[in-house]
Structure formats: structure tokens, C-alpha cells
Design a protein around this motif. Structure first.
Motif, PDB file in Angstrom:
ATOM      1  N   GLN B 394       0.818  -1.220   0.000  1.00 40.49           N
ATOM      2  CA  GLN B 394       0.000   0.000   0.000  1.00 40.49           C
ATOM      3  C   GLN B 394       0.851   1.269   0.000  1.00 40.49           C
ATOM      4  O   GLN B 394       0.304   2.365  -0.037  1.00 40.49           O
ATOM      5  CB  GLN B 394      -0.902   0.031   1.240  1.00 40.49           C
ATOM      6  N   GLY B 395       2.156   1.082   0.074  1.00 45.26           N
ATOM      7  CA  GLY B 395       3.040   2.243   0.066  1.00 45.26           C
ATOM      8  C   GLY B 395       3.143   2.928   1.416  1.00 45.26           C
ATOM      9  O   GLY B 395       3.642   4.046   1.517  1.00 45.26           O
ATOM     10  N   ASN B 396       2.707   2.257   2.464  1.00 43.51           N
ATOM     11  CA  ASN B 396       2.801   2.849   3.802  1.00 43.51           C
ATOM     12  C   ASN B 396       4.135   2.555   4.479  1.00 43.51           C
ATOM     13  O   ASN B 396       4.438   3.110   5.533  1.00 43.51           O
ATOM     14  CB  ASN B 396       1.673   2.325   4.701  1.00 43.51           C
ATOM     15  N   MET B 397       4.898   1.624   3.892  1.00 41.79           N
ATOM     16  CA  MET B 397       6.230   1.296   4.407  1.00 41.79           C
ATOM     17  C   MET B 397       7.166   1.233   3.208  1.00 41.79           C
ATOM     18  O   MET B 397       6.766   0.744   2.147  1.00 41.79           O
ATOM     19  CB  MET B 397       6.216  -0.113   5.034  1.00 41.79           C
ATOM     20  N   THR B 398       8.379   1.702   3.396  1.00 48.10           N
ATOM     21  CA  THR B 398       9.361   1.533   2.323  1.00 48.10           C
ATOM     22  C   THR B 398       9.874   0.094   2.385  1.00 48.10           C
ATOM     23  O   THR B 398       9.728  -0.573   3.424  1.00 48.10           O
ATOM     24  CB  THR B 398      10.551   2.492   2.512  1.00 48.10           C
ATOM     25  N   PRO B 399      10.503  -0.387   1.316  1.00 48.53           N
ATOM     26  CA  PRO B 399      11.070  -1.746   1.365  1.00 48.53           C
ATOM     27  C   PRO B 399      12.045  -1.912   2.525  1.00 48.53           C
ATOM     28  O   PRO B 399      12.047  -2.947   3.193  1.00 48.53           O
ATOM     29  CB  PRO B 399      11.778  -1.869   0.012  1.00 48.53           C
ATOM     30  N   GLU B 400      12.837  -0.895   2.784  1.00 47.09           N
ATOM     31  CA  GLU B 400      13.806  -0.978   3.899  1.00 47.09           C
ATOM     32  C   GLU B 400      13.057  -1.093   5.232  1.00 47.09           C
ATOM     33  O   GLU B 400      13.441  -1.875   6.104  1.00 47.09           O
ATOM     34  CB  GLU B 400      14.703   0.276   3.932  1.00 47.09           C
ATOM     35  N   GLU B 401      12.010  -0.306   5.383  1.00 48.74           N
ATOM     36  CA  GLU B 401      11.221  -0.379   6.631  1.00 48.74           C
ATOM     37  C   GLU B 401      10.551  -1.741   6.770  1.00 48.74           C
ATOM     38  O   GLU B 401      10.427  -2.274   7.874  1.00 48.74           O
ATOM     39  CB  GLU B 401      10.154   0.727   6.643  1.00 48.74           C
ATOM     40  N   GLY B 402      10.121  -2.300   5.647  1.00 45.70           N
ATOM     41  CA  GLY B 402       9.493  -3.628   5.661  1.00 45.70           C
ATOM     42  C   GLY B 402      10.461  -4.677   6.169  1.00 45.70           C
ATOM     43  O   GLY B 402      10.139  -5.481   7.060  1.00 45.70           O
ATOM     44  N   ALA B 403      11.678  -4.658   5.604  1.00 47.83           N
ATOM     45  CA  ALA B 403      12.694  -5.637   6.023  1.00 47.83           C
ATOM     46  C   ALA B 403      13.044  -5.420   7.496  1.00 47.83           C
ATOM     47  O   ALA B 403      13.194  -6.387   8.259  1.00 47.83           O
ATOM     48  CB  ALA B 403      13.930  -5.501   5.149  1.00 47.83           C
ATOM     49  N   ALA B 404      13.141  -4.165   7.896  1.00 48.01           N
ATOM     50  CA  ALA B 404      13.488  -3.865   9.296  1.00 48.01           C
ATOM     51  C   ALA B 404      12.383  -4.341  10.240  1.00 48.01           C
ATOM     52  O   ALA B 404      12.660  -4.877  11.322  1.00 48.01           O
ATOM     53  CB  ALA B 404      13.713  -2.365   9.462  1.00 48.01           C
ATOM     54  N   ALA B 405      11.124  -4.155   9.837  1.00 44.64           N
ATOM     55  CA  ALA B 405      10.006  -4.592  10.683  1.00 44.64           C
ATOM     56  C   ALA B 405      10.026  -6.109  10.856  1.00 44.64           C
ATOM     57  O   ALA B 405       9.815  -6.623  11.964  1.00 44.64           O
ATOM     58  CB  ALA B 405       8.681  -4.143  10.069  1.00 44.64           C
ATOM     59  N   MET B 406      10.306  -6.819   9.775  1.00 48.84           N
ATOM     60  CA  MET B 406      10.373  -8.285   9.859  1.00 48.84           C
ATOM     61  C   MET B 406      11.488  -8.706  10.817  1.00 48.84           C
ATOM     62  O   MET B 406      11.281  -9.543  11.700  1.00 48.84           O
ATOM     63  CB  MET B 406      10.658  -8.892   8.472  1.00 48.84           C
ATOM     64  N   GLN B 407      12.663  -8.112  10.633  1.00 47.19           N
ATOM     65  CA  GLN B 407      13.808  -8.522  11.442  1.00 47.19           C
ATOM     66  C   GLN B 407      13.588  -8.170  12.905  1.00 47.19           C
ATOM     67  O   GLN B 407      13.888  -8.963  13.795  1.00 47.19           O
ATOM     68  CB  GLN B 407      15.085  -7.850  10.912  1.00 47.19           C
ATOM     69  N   SER B 408      13.018  -7.001  13.140  1.00 45.13           N
ATOM     70  CA  SER B 408      12.778  -6.574  14.510  1.00 45.13           C
ATOM     71  C   SER B 408      11.823  -7.554  15.206  1.00 45.13           C
ATOM     72  O   SER B 408      12.043  -7.943  16.356  1.00 45.13           O
ATOM     73  CB  SER B 408      12.206  -5.156  14.463  1.00 45.13           C
ATOM     74  N   PHE B 409      10.790  -7.963  14.501  1.00 41.79           N
ATOM     75  CA  PHE B 409       9.827  -8.891  15.095  1.00 41.79           C
ATOM     76  C   PHE B 409      10.497 -10.233  15.414  1.00 41.79           C
ATOM     77  O   PHE B 409      10.284 -10.811  16.482  1.00 41.79           O
ATOM     78  CB  PHE B 409       8.654  -9.102  14.130  1.00 41.79           C
ATOM     79  N   ILE B 410      11.304 -10.688  14.458  1.00 44.23           N
ATOM     80  CA  ILE B 410      11.977 -11.990  14.639  1.00 44.23           C
ATOM     81  C   ILE B 410      12.946 -11.935  15.824  1.00 44.23           C
ATOM     82  O   ILE B 410      12.999 -12.854  16.644  1.00 44.23           O
ATOM     83  CB  ILE B 410      12.702 -12.393  13.330  1.00 44.23           C
ATOM     84  N   VAL B 411      13.686 -10.835  15.918  1.00 44.03           N
ATOM     85  CA  VAL B 411      14.652 -10.691  17.029  1.00 44.03           C
ATOM     86  C   VAL B 411      13.908 -10.624  18.365  1.00 44.03           C
ATOM     87  O   VAL B 411      14.274 -11.287  19.334  1.00 44.03           O
ATOM     88  CB  VAL B 411      15.521  -9.426  16.818  1.00 44.03           C
ATOM     89  N   ASN B 412      12.823  -9.848  18.398  1.00 48.85           N
ATOM     90  CA  ASN B 412      12.085  -9.677  19.656  1.00 48.85           C
ATOM     91  C   ASN B 412      11.473 -10.973  20.167  1.00 48.85           C
ATOM     92  O   ASN B 412      11.355 -11.172  21.375  1.00 48.85           O
ATOM     93  CB  ASN B 412      10.971  -8.643  19.478  1.00 48.85           C
ATOM     94  N   ARG B 413      11.062 -11.834  19.244  1.00 44.63           N
ATOM     95  CA  ARG B 413      10.412 -13.078  19.708  1.00 44.63           C
ATOM     96  C   ARG B 413      11.437 -14.070  20.241  1.00 44.63           C
ATOM     97  O   ARG B 413      11.083 -15.058  20.889  1.00 44.63           O
ATOM     98  CB  ARG B 413       9.556 -13.707  18.605  1.00 44.63           C
ATOM     99  N   GLY B 414      12.727 -13.799  19.959  1.00 42.34           N
ATOM    100  CA  GLY B 414      13.797 -14.623  20.515  1.00 42.34           C
ATOM    101  C   GLY B 414      13.994 -15.957  19.834  1.00 42.34           C
ATOM    102  O   GLY B 414      13.259 -16.365  18.985  1.00 42.34           O
TER     103      GLY B 414
END
Lengths: 295, 414
Positions: B394-414
Motif C-alpha cells: 500500500q506504500g505505507n512502508m518503504t522496502p527498507e522499513e518492511g525488512a526492518a520490521a520483519m527482522q525486529s519482530f523476529i529478534v524480539n520473539r527470541g
């Protein structure tokens, strides 16, 4: 032979007992258990849950990418739901309290959406919002207003409010009936006395009708508040929380965490937060209104 | 005293009689599965159960069918109770069937595989998940699905596309040609998150290659420092902005399919089951299909399994029933009811249409698969994957933000 009869108080408790037992088992115990679960980690599949202290709350409040959006949505929804539908309902009740032709039929028409199941309301409105074949975009096309065509449920800026319009349509009738009942309880003697004293229509409304409706307004607002805070079914049926979780609500997020993602601890933590918010708002308001009515 | 003794004797006798009658016969198996996608599937289940009960006097099979979400929720609720099923349906990926296997809720079936010779009877590609999560074998394949690009021949012709794209670049060129002709390349339904996810999955496979794609899905590679992850999100954003029939976030897969049938878009990324659905609604000759050109040679698909619950009191009977369900004769007779192809390798395909034959060739040509994201990830990561895909699309996140959001979630869940 003399039969000993129970004292009225004991009789009251005896009559209350079955309902109390059911309430304790199916409402109170689950509530306590949800609080316990919020301090544990359990996926619904493992044999045992694991105590994790405040960790679920920490994760929900600091790491969950959806929680704060859901909280903001719930607050906005609640503010809108206790004002707009009730103002409309109040206006309708005032109008339908007059001697109008076909008044009964009109009351039934406005009340009708209330008896439709939420999930059916969601289906009806989802179809009306369909961006390609839906009623709204078809009408806009027909009226030459193609530039106004929207993806009503797919645009994150519009989706929540599109759902809210459906909620408004389905909930106005309920408040309207309560207001109507309240209006019919307003003493005609008082109204006539006020008129004899020279009060105009507005003065009668402001100083007689409105104060007499106090308890009704309290009930309507409290019910709207509680229903709004636990908003679930219509949002679930229309958007499922999407697009991109932009219409997610706290109650639905608690359900999603527990029942769909198998994270019962986090779901319970979200539920407890919602419960606290509800109590913090509702209890002072109820105490205030009770104190006022006693005075 | 005597009265008490007489009562005890009577109760004991009744208990023994009840035990005898229960033990000699009356075995009940419960099967929990989905409501069939087509009526043929429901009819096949009913007939198979009826035949099995007739061949095994005293056995009753109770089938409970639910919609997808209800089924998942019911299984989770019943997981630790004695009220659950003996046999249950589940998708075979990590976040679904795999979670149940890892939680010890599926019975190991090695002994039954040996006893009934299932290994020789079932398609090796379909059995891939039986040992994916533990060293023991769990579950039997129920259906096996592949996904490919279906296209509208007339719209391709209208855009001057004369050959099926063989590479990703050719696919993008075809999309540009379609756009120039005023035709959206793809149609997707955004309300069901898994539909648009398919596009992201195949782009990741294309841009990252098999190994890195698997590492990203296994959460062992970092989404922010793996350049192809960001590149894939950028590609997704490009497809969404330029080549997908808009608006698409407010419609579901069924509406998207109707738009495809109505010639509103040229392509759809769907499973082998779409052949039957198109045939029911339009002349199938107007459509054709090709594998999404990822360049890795792996087929995009997934498997659906039937598992025997570890809490089942009748695992032998459950295995016997599964053996009957998977038998050559039953699978041949109900060919097409559970999916385009049977999981039984001995089934013969006669008088099949061109599209079905194409799928049979595709399955024969591919020995490796990569699974849908919602089967590769654990459930919570899948939910975040959906959210990020939708935000980027939808253009609400840049590709870089998308990748960062995925990684952040994965790191946080441990």
C-alpha cells in the motif's frame, strides 16, 4: 402441622443462588483465570504453562507492533460510538415521540437493524462497500462522481470509519428505543405545569425533559461505552482487522493472539489491559451518576 | 447388610456386562477435517466412511467438518482434552501441522508406514513433511498442491505477448506490455492476507535463490542485511503500484477470481485446484498456465496432511482407516475429489484435460518445492509477514522499513 417459612432475605438468597453459581463458574472464574494466564506462557498445545511474570505485559506494551494501533482504534471508536449514534438516536427518539402518522412503522424501521446479527450486518455492508460492484461506488459512478470512488475497506485511512458507519446503522435503533422509553416516562403533569408557568419548548426540554432523562442517558452511555470497548464482531466480519492490522481493536487482538496465534498469555495480557481500561472509565462514571441520582 | 451386598452384586454384574459389550464391539473414531472445498470432496468422505464401517462391523466413524479458522481454533482448544479427534487434518508446514508435531500431539507413524507399505505407495514429494520436524514419521499426505500463474490467452494476445515468460525479466516485460495495452497484469484479493503473500513468496524465491530464501523463512538470515530481502519488497511495491488490478486491498480471493474470469486482469497466481474452478465457470480453453519463473527450478506448493492424535485410544484402527483412504482403489475412484493429483503414486490418470495433464507434467518434473510463507513461518511471524506485505504493497512502508520490521519482530520473539 406448622410449616416454617424462610425469612424474605434467605428466600432472596435461595433464589439468587443458581444464578450466582452459574455466574461464578462461567464469568468470575474465567476472569480470574485470564489474570493468572496473563502471567504465564502457554501455546494451547503444551501440557503445562510456564510462569513468566510481567513478561507478557512488557512484550505487549513495548514490542507488539499492533497493540498501540489497536488501543488508539479502540479509544477513537469508543469516543465516536458514545457520541454520534446516541445523538442520532436521541434525535430520532424526540421525533418519533411526537404524534406522527405511521409512527409505529417508523419506529420499527429504525429499530430493524438492531435485530440483524452483527455478522449479517458485516456481510451486507461489505458487499455495499465492494470497490468494483458495491452500491456506494456504483452510485458515485452513476452520479458522475467517479473521482470520489474509494476502496472503502481497503484504504487504511478510511477502513475503520467505513466499519463504524455500519456499526452506527446497526446500533442507533437500540439507543433510540431506550430514549423513547425514557421520554414516555417523563411526567406530563410537570411539562404542563412548566408550560403554564410560561416556559417555551426549549425551556421545557432543557429544564424538565432532559433532567428526567438522566437515568436513561446514564444507562445508554454506559452500555455504549462497554459495547464499544469490547467491539469485535462487526470489525471481525468486515475487515478481520485489516488492511495491515489498521482496523485492529483490543478485544479482537486479544482473541487473535490467543485463539489464532496460540499465544494465550499475550492474549490474556491484552484482555486484562482492556479490562483495566474499562473499569477505570466505567466505575468512576457509575459512582458519579449514582451519587448524583441519590442527591 | 444383605440388601447392600445384593446391590453391590447387581452393580458389579451390570458393570461387567457393560464392559463386555463395550470391549467386544463399538469402537468409535473421530475425524476432524475441513468442510470440503467442492461437493465431490464431501461426498467422497461420506462414501469412504460408509464403506469402511460396512467392512468393519462395530466401528463407527464420526466426521466433524469445519471452516478453516474454526477448525484451527477447535483443534487448539481440544488439544489437551480427551474430547479431541483420533484423526485430524492440518497443513503440513512448520506453523501449523509442524507445531502440533513438535508439541507431541501427533502420534509417530513409523510402524504403520512399515506395516502398510505407505512409503512405496505415496508420492515422495508429498511425503516430504512426514520427517520435517522430528526423526519419526508423522502424518500421511492427504493432498498435495502446486501453485502457478494462470493467464487469460485473449488478453495476452491483445497485449501482443506471443510466448509464455520463461524468466522473471520476461514476466516483467509481459506485465509492461499488458499495462501499455491498458490491462492489469495480476489480480489479488488483499483482505485474505495469504493471497498477496503468494506474490511476495515467489519474488523472494526469484530474487534470493533457494538457499537464501529458505534461510530467511527459517529466520536464520537477517532480513535487513540480506540485500535480496529489501529488493524483494521493492519488487512487491512495484508490482502493487503498477501491475495489480486496483483497488485490491478491499476485496478477497473469491472476488479477485471473479474479476479474473471477467477479463479484468490477465493473470492469477493460483493452485492446481483452479483448473476445476475455471472449468465450472468458463471455457477452460481460454486460459493456460505456466510456472512462475523464479529460476530456481523449485515448485511453489504445499501439502495437507492427516495426523493421528497422540491422545487417540484407537491408533491402530485410525491407521487402518487411513490405509483404506490412501488405498489404490479408493484414491483411483475419488480422483480429483481431494485435489488435482492423488498422493497415491499408483493412481492412473486417463482422459484428463490439457490443464490437468499440464499439472501432472509439472508435478513429474519437479522434485523440490518451496512452501507458502504462512506454512514456513510460525503463526506469529506469519501474522507480521502479512502486515508488512500489506503495508509495503500500500506504500505505507518503504522496502527498507518492511525488512526492518520483519527482522525486529523476529529478534524480539527470541
Amino acid at each position: 402441622m406448622m410449616r416454617r417459612s424462610l425469612r424474605p432475605q434467605a428466600e432472596g438468597y435461595m433464589l439468587l443462588l443458581p444464578a450466582l453459581v452459574v455466574y461464578l463458574i462461567f464469568a468470575f472464574y474465567p476472569m480470574i483465570d485470564v489474570i493468572r494466564q496473563s502471567f504465564s506462557e502457554w501455546n494451547g498445545l503444551d501440557a503445562q504453562s510456564r510462569f513468566v511474570g510481567w513478561n507478557n505485559y512488557r512484550v505487549v506494551l513495548t514490542q507488539d507492533p499492533v497493540f498501540w494501533g489497536a488501543l488508539v482504534n479502540t479509544v477513537l471508536w469508543t469516543l465516536a460510538a458514545i457520541t454520534l449514534p446516541n445523538l442520532i438516536a436521541f434525535g430520532l427518539a424526540l421525533a418519533l415521540n411526537q404524534s406522527l402518522p405511521a409512527r409505529g412503522t417508523l419506529r420499527a424501521i429504525f429499530y430493524l437493524p438492531v435485530i440483524i446479527a452483527s455478522i449479517a450486518v458485516a456481510t451486507i455492508w461489505r458487499w455495499m462497500y465492494d470497490p468494483f460492484f458495491g452500491l456506494f461506488n456504483s452510485l458515485l459512478t452513476e452520479w458522475g462522481m467517479s473521482g470520489w470512488i474509494q476502496d472503502w475497506l481497503g484504504n487504511r485511512k478510511l477502513a475503520l470509519w467505513s466499519v463504524f458507519v455500519a456499526h452506527l446503522w446497526s446500533s442507533v435503533g437500540f439507543s433510540m428505543v431506550l430514549f423513547l422509553a425514557g421520554l414516555q416516562g417523563v411526567s406530563q403533569t410537570l411539562i404542563e405545569a412548566a408550560r403554564i408557568d410560561g416556559a417555551g419548548r426549549y425551556a421545557v426540554f432543557r429544564h424538565v425533559t432532559l433532567p428526567a432523562l438522566g437515568p436513561t442517558i446514564t444507562i445508554v452511555l454506559v452500555l455504549s461505552l462497554i459495547n464499544s470497548l469490547k467491539a469485535f464482531d462487526i470489525v471481525y466480519g468486515m475487515t478481520g482487522g485489516g488492511p495491515a492490522q489498521s482496523t485492529q481493536m483490543l478485544a479482537m487482538w486479544a482473541y487473535t493472539q490467543a485463539m489464532q496465534l496460540g499465544s494465550f498469555g499475550r492474549g490474556a495480557a491484552v484482555s486484562v489491559i482492556l479490562l483495566i481500561i474499562t473499569l477505570v472509565i466505567v466505575i468512576p462514571y457509575l459512582r458519579w451518576t449514582l451519587r448524583r441520582s441519590t442527591t | 447388610m444383605q440388601g447392600c451386598r445384593a446391590l453391590r452384586t447387581t452393580l458389579s454384574t451390570l458393570a461387567v456386562m457393560a464392559g463386555m459389550s463395550g470391549g467386544a464391539a463399538a469402537q468409535e473414531l473421530t475425524v476432524w477435517t475441513l468442510t470440503g472445498a467442492v461437493e465431490a470432496e464431501n461426498a467422497a468422505w461420506a462414501q469412504i466412511i460408509e464403506e469402511f464401517e460396512a467392512a468393519n462391523p462395530g466401528v463407527t466413524i464420526r466426521i466433524e467438518q469445519r471452516s478453516v479458522d474454526e477448525h484451527k481454533a477447535a483443534l487448539r482448544v481440544a488439544a489437551r482434552s480427551d474430547q479431541g479427534p483420533d484423526i485430524y487434518f492440518m497443513w503440513a508446514g512448520l506453523g501449523l501441522g509442524g507445531e502440533f508435531v513438535q508439541a507431541g500431539l501427533s502420534a509417530p507413524l513409523d510402524a504403520y508406514y512399515e506395516q502398510y507399505g505407505w512409503e512405496d505407495r505415496l508420492l515422495p514429494s508429498a511425503m516430504g513433511f512426514t520427517t520435517a520436524f522430528t526423526e519419526e514419521r508423522h502424518g500421511v499426505p492427504y493432498s498435495f498442491a502446486g501453485e502457478a500463474v494462470y493467464y487469460n490467452k485473449a488478453l495476452f494476445e491483445q497485449a501482443g505477448i506471443t510466448a509464455e515468460p520463461q524468466t522473471y525479466e520476461e514476466l516483467k516485460a509481459a506485465a509492461d506490455a499488458l499495462k501499455a495495452a491498458g490491462i492489469p497484469a495480476f489480480t489479488f484479493g488483499g483482505t485474505v492476507n495469504w493471497h498477496l503473500m503468494r506474490l511476495m513468496d515467489v519474488i523472494l524465491e526469484t530474487k534470493c535463490g533457494a538457499e537464501t530464501h529458505d534461510a530467511l523463512k527459517a529466520m536464520t538470515a537477517d532480513w535487513t542485511t540480506t540485500p535480496c530481502a529489501v529488493e524483494s519488497f521493492a519488487e512487491l511495491a512495484d508490482w502493487s503500484a503498477n501491475h495489480i488490478l486496483s483497488p485490491f486491498m478491499g476485496i478477497d480471493q473469491a472476488q479477485s477470481f471473479n474479476l479474473f474470469l471477467a477479463n479484468r486482469a490477465a493473470m492469477m497466481l493460483e493452485g492446481d485446484w483452479l483448473v476445476g474452478q475455471i472449468s465450472q465457470a468458463a471455457p477452460i480453453e481460454g486460459f493456460d498456465l505456466f510456472i512462475f519463473p523464479t529460476g530456481t527450478g523449485r515448485l511453489y506448493g504445499f501439502a495437507e496432511y492427516l495426523y493421528i492424535s497422540s491422545r487417540s485410544e484407537h491408533p491402530d484402527l485410525a491407521a487402518k482407516f487411513l490405509d483404506y483412504l490412501l488405498s489404490d482403489e479408493v484414491q483411483q475412484r475419488h480422483l480429483g475429489a481431494f485435489g488435482a493429483i492423488s498422493v497415491n503414486r499408483n493412481v492412473e490418470y486417463q482422459d484428463v484435460g490439457d490443464a490437468e495433464q499440464q499439472w501432472l507434467d509439472i508435478f513429474a518434473d519437479h522434485s523440490e518445492i518451496f512452501v507458502n510463507g504462512d506454512q514456513a513461518f510460525p503463526l506469529d511471524v506469519t501474522t507480521e509477514y502479512f502486515r508488512v506485505i500489506n503495508e509495503v504493497a500500500q506504500g505505507n512502508m518503504t522496502p527498507e522499513e518492511g525488512a526492518a520490521a520483519m527482522q525486529s519482530f523476529i529478534v524480539n520473539r527470541g
